[in-house]
Design an enzyme around this catalytic site. Sequence first.
Site, PDB file in Angstrom:
ATOM      1  N   ASN A 108       0.803  -1.224   0.000  1.00 16.18           N
ATOM      2  CA  ASN A 108       0.000   0.000   0.000  1.00 16.18           C
ATOM      3  C   ASN A 108       0.837   1.277   0.000  1.00 16.18           C
ATOM      4  OD1 ASN A 108       0.352  -1.252   2.727  1.00 16.18           O
ATOM      5  ND2 ASN A 108      -0.360   0.760   3.415  1.00 16.18           N
ATOM      6  N   HIS A 109       2.125   1.207   0.356  1.00 18.44           N
ATOM      7  CA  HIS A 109       2.999   2.393   0.298  1.00 18.44           C
ATOM      8  C   HIS A 109       3.774   2.464  -1.020  1.00 18.44           C
ATOM      9  CE1 HIS A 109       2.324   3.897   4.320  1.00 18.44           C
ATOM     10  NE2 HIS A 109       2.498   2.685   4.814  1.00 18.44           N
TER      11      HIS A 109
ATOM     12  N   HIS B 180       2.956  -6.940   5.659  1.00 14.00           N
ATOM     13  CA  HIS B 180       2.188  -5.735   5.969  1.00 14.00           C
ATOM     14  C   HIS B 180       1.999  -5.465   7.460  1.00 14.00           C
ATOM     15  CE1 HIS B 180      -0.612  -2.420   5.783  1.00 14.00           C
ATOM     16  NE2 HIS B 180      -1.522  -3.112   6.438  1.00 14.00           N
TER      17      HIS B 180
END
Length: 265
Positions: A71-72, A180
């Site tokens: 997600n980054h 994550h």
Amino acid sequence: MSERVKILVIGDIIGKAGRRALTEHLPALIDLHQIDFVVANGENLAHGFGLNERVAEEMFALGVHVLTNGNHCWDQREFLELVDEDDRYVRPMNFTEYAPGRGWTVQETGMGHKIAVINLIGQTFMGPWDCPFAAVDRAMDEIPDDVSAILVDMHAEATSEKMGMGWHMDGRASFVYGTHTHIPTCDEIIHASGTAYQSDIGMTGSYQSIIGMKVEGALYRMVRRLPQRFEAVERGGSIFATMVSINPDTRMATSIERIHIPPAQ
């Protein structure tokens, strides 16, 4: 029967603390265990937020073959172009169709074994991504038949979703693992089919932190519920990784072992 392929999987590498720990230990770890292939999640390499070419090249020079993401992925704008130019990077396969880069790659070991790496992102608590189960099926249709191992990085928050992916890929992938959450799980297993599984590899970074970030800033957000910039802890990194051995004839795992190297006292 062909010689086993030894693969080292490193979870989320958090900023300078994680990079320093790997600089100190990874080459020796590769030599000690005769590792053939190394894959790591690189979405937190640059100060804990995304990655850029400089920090990625540090990891490649240490022996990492592929950097997965999450997600980054787009936190560092230069990566939008970099991921299109170099197939050692992958981003989640189930990102939007407009995303640059690729969701899987195939790289070779020094002995010529071809290793496929698929990157996915979960949907639960993670955002409105496309279905990871459909995406991984699509990747399996695209990956050539001559690979010796298939690795699946499921970058997800919910343990149940990661376990679901493990069973969805049962008998098809060599190793399905989660990233994550930055917290290692001790549920490493080899299913009867030969697919290895672990819910989360854990982070390589400082555990004197809140998931790699300075405690003060993270607590400020939690207690006061006001904006506060997260800052990655820069020293005292631990390494968490998992080593799997794969039979290249069957693509199935024959052993799995967690590795933990604590910081020097």
